[in-house]
Design a protein around this motif. Structure first.
Motif, PDB file in Angstrom:
ATOM      1  N   UNK A 280       1.447  15.663  -4.101  1.00  0.00           N
ATOM      2  CA  UNK A 280       2.563  15.922  -5.010  1.00  0.00           C
ATOM      3  C   UNK A 280       3.192  14.623  -5.508  1.00  0.00           C
ATOM      4  N   UNK A 281       3.135  13.598  -4.672  1.00  0.00           N
ATOM      5  CA  UNK A 281       3.736  12.310  -5.036  1.00  0.00           C
ATOM      6  C   UNK A 281       2.697  11.300  -5.508  1.00  0.00           C
ATOM      7  N   UNK A 282       1.436  11.713  -5.572  1.00  0.00           N
ATOM      8  CA  UNK A 282       0.369  10.776  -5.944  1.00  0.00           C
ATOM      9  C   UNK A 282       0.451   9.498  -5.120  1.00  0.00           C
ATOM     10  N   UNK A 283       0.581   9.662  -3.824  1.00  0.00           N
ATOM     11  CA  UNK A 283       0.779   8.527  -2.931  1.00  0.00           C
ATOM     12  C   UNK A 283      -0.104   8.667  -1.700  1.00  0.00           C
ATOM     13  N   UNK A 284      -0.651   7.566  -1.276  1.00  0.00           N
ATOM     14  CA  UNK A 284      -1.412   7.520  -0.031  1.00  0.00           C
ATOM     15  C   UNK A 284      -0.715   6.520   0.886  1.00  0.00           C
ATOM     16  N   UNK A 285      -0.741   6.817   2.181  1.00  0.00           N
ATOM     17  CA  UNK A 285      -0.023   6.011   3.170  1.00  0.00           C
ATOM     18  C   UNK A 285      -0.978   5.467   4.222  1.00  0.00           C
ATOM     19  N   UNK A 286      -0.562   4.401   4.853  1.00  0.00           N
ATOM     20  CA  UNK A 286      -1.268   3.874   6.009  1.00  0.00           C
ATOM     21  C   UNK A 286      -0.231   3.523   7.071  1.00  0.00           C
ATOM     22  N   UNK A 287      -0.185   4.331   8.118  1.00  0.00           N
ATOM     23  CA  UNK A 287       0.684   4.041   9.248  1.00  0.00           C
ATOM     24  C   UNK A 287      -0.073   3.147  10.198  1.00  0.00           C
ATOM     25  N   UNK A 288       0.506   2.003  10.509  1.00  0.00           N
ATOM     26  CA  UNK A 288      -0.163   1.021  11.365  1.00  0.00           C
ATOM     27  C   UNK A 288       0.682   0.784  12.604  1.00  0.00           C
ATOM     28  N   UNK A 289       0.065   0.943  13.754  1.00  0.00           N
ATOM     29  CA  UNK A 289       0.765   0.744  15.019  1.00  0.00           C
ATOM     30  C   UNK A 289       0.029  -0.304  15.845  1.00  0.00           C
ATOM     31  N   UNK A 290       0.747  -0.856  16.818  1.00  0.00           N
ATOM     32  CA  UNK A 290       0.166  -1.861  17.713  1.00  0.00           C
ATOM     33  C   UNK A 290      -0.564  -2.947  16.905  1.00  0.00           C
ATOM     34  N   UNK A 291       0.130  -3.459  15.928  1.00  0.00           N
ATOM     35  CA  UNK A 291      -0.483  -4.476  15.063  1.00  0.00           C
ATOM     36  C   UNK A 291      -0.764  -5.745  15.845  1.00  0.00           C
ATOM     37  N   UNK A 292      -1.864  -6.380  15.482  1.00  0.00           N
ATOM     38  CA  UNK A 292      -2.315  -7.602  16.137  1.00  0.00           C
ATOM     39  C   UNK A 292      -2.513  -8.697  15.089  1.00  0.00           C
ATOM     40  N   UNK A 293      -2.509  -9.949  15.505  1.00  0.00           N
ATOM     41  CA  UNK A 293      -2.689 -11.043  14.536  1.00  0.00           C
ATOM     42  C   UNK A 293      -3.928 -10.885  13.664  1.00  0.00           C
ATOM     43  N   UNK A 294      -4.978 -10.301  14.196  1.00  0.00           N
ATOM     44  CA  UNK A 294      -6.205 -10.122  13.404  1.00  0.00           C
ATOM     45  C   UNK A 294      -6.053  -9.078  12.320  1.00  0.00           C
ATOM     46  N   UNK A 295      -4.948  -8.360  12.306  1.00  0.00           N
ATOM     47  CA  UNK A 295      -4.674  -7.405  11.230  1.00  0.00           C
ATOM     48  C   UNK A 295      -4.022  -8.082  10.023  1.00  0.00           C
ATOM     49  N   UNK A 296      -3.699  -9.343  10.166  1.00  0.00           N
ATOM     50  CA  UNK A 296      -3.089 -10.083   9.060  1.00  0.00           C
ATOM     51  C   UNK A 296      -4.037 -10.141   7.873  1.00  0.00           C
ATOM     52  N   UNK A 297      -3.563  -9.667   6.730  1.00  0.00           N
ATOM     53  CA  UNK A 297      -4.390  -9.597   5.527  1.00  0.00           C
ATOM     54  C   UNK A 297      -3.546  -9.054   4.381  1.00  0.00           C
ATOM     55  N   UNK A 298      -4.105  -9.116   3.190  1.00  0.00           N
ATOM     56  CA  UNK A 298      -3.546  -8.373   2.065  1.00  0.00           C
ATOM     57  C   UNK A 298      -4.199  -7.000   2.072  1.00  0.00           C
ATOM     58  N   UNK A 299      -3.381  -5.973   1.997  1.00  0.00           N
ATOM     59  CA  UNK A 299      -3.859  -4.599   2.043  1.00  0.00           C
ATOM     60  C   UNK A 299      -3.804  -3.976   0.659  1.00  0.00           C
ATOM     61  N   UNK A 300      -4.879  -3.286   0.324  1.00  0.00           N
ATOM     62  CA  UNK A 300      -5.018  -2.629  -0.964  1.00  0.00           C
ATOM     63  C   UNK A 300      -5.410  -1.171  -0.765  1.00  0.00           C
ATOM     64  N   UNK A 301      -5.078  -0.352  -1.734  1.00  0.00           N
ATOM     65  CA  UNK A 301      -5.613   1.007  -1.735  1.00  0.00           C
ATOM     66  C   UNK A 301      -6.459   1.191  -2.992  1.00  0.00           C
ATOM     67  N   UNK A 302      -7.348   2.158  -2.922  1.00  0.00           N
ATOM     68  CA  UNK A 302      -8.196   2.496  -4.065  1.00  0.00           C
ATOM     69  C   UNK A 302      -9.028   3.709  -3.688  1.00  0.00           C
ATOM     70  N   UNK A 303      -9.773   4.204  -4.615  1.00  0.00           N
ATOM     71  CA  UNK A 303     -10.734   5.249  -4.299  1.00  0.00           C
ATOM     72  C   UNK A 303     -11.688   4.680  -3.247  1.00  0.00           C
ATOM     73  N   UNK A 304     -12.030   5.503  -2.282  1.00  0.00           N
ATOM     74  CA  UNK A 304     -12.877   5.045  -1.189  1.00  0.00           C
ATOM     75  C   UNK A 304     -14.266   4.661  -1.694  1.00  0.00           C
ATOM     76  N   UNK A 305     -14.810   3.603  -1.105  1.00  0.00           N
ATOM     77  CA  UNK A 305     -16.137   3.116  -1.492  1.00  0.00           C
ATOM     78  C   UNK A 305     -16.733   2.411  -0.294  1.00  0.00           C
ATOM     79  N   UNK A 306     -17.912   2.885   0.158  1.00  0.00           N
ATOM     80  CA  UNK A 306     -18.542   2.294   1.323  1.00  0.00           C
ATOM     81  C   UNK A 306     -18.757   3.340   2.388  1.00  0.00           C
TER      82      UNK A 306
END
Length: 124
Positions: free
Chosen positions: A74-100
């Motif tokens: 309804x909101x044309x929105x996708x979410x990513x809930x991230x817990x227990x984040x670690x230094x290796x999760x450091x990055x730029x995050x993007x959304x898009x149609x899934x591919x791969x």
């Protein structure tokens, strides 16, 4: 015109949580699986989570059990809930149609438009 607007990133300590949002428009995104991708400096952009139109979610091994993808049609929105984040999760995050492929499930996207992404930094 495709529009993908990611938000919700920031600086968080190890073990912390963040919730990313992505508002999409300009394409028939609603009939496609959506994915979250991330790109760390000097590394390729990889898909880490995907959600099919059948509501089946798949994840990269590196985030499984810690990240949850969801979607509000309804909101044309996708979410990513991230817990227990670690230094290796450091990055730029993007959304898009899934591919791969994640967890043996193959996704395909034609076109290569991207939003600006949102920076996630995990550091003490």
């Amino acid at each position: 015109q495709v529009q993908l607007v990611e938000s919700g990133g920031g600086l968080v300590q190890p073990g912390g949580s963040l919730r990313l949002s992505c508002a999409y428009s300009g394409r028939t995104f609603e009939i496609n699986a959506m994915g979250w991708y991330r790109q760390a400096p000097g590394k390729p952009r990889d898909m880490v989570a995907a959600l099919g139109t059948d509501n089946i979610a798949t994840y990269a091994d590196s985030v499984k059990g810690r990240f949850t993808i969801s979607r509000d049609y309804a909101k044309n929105t996708v979410y990513l809930q991230m817990k227990n984040l670690q230094p290796q999760d450091t990055a730029v995050y993007y959304c898009n149609i899934a591919d791969g492929m994640l967890e043996g499930r193959l996704y395909y996207r034609d076109g290569d438009e991207w939003g600006q992404g949102t920076q996630v930094t995990v550091s003490s």
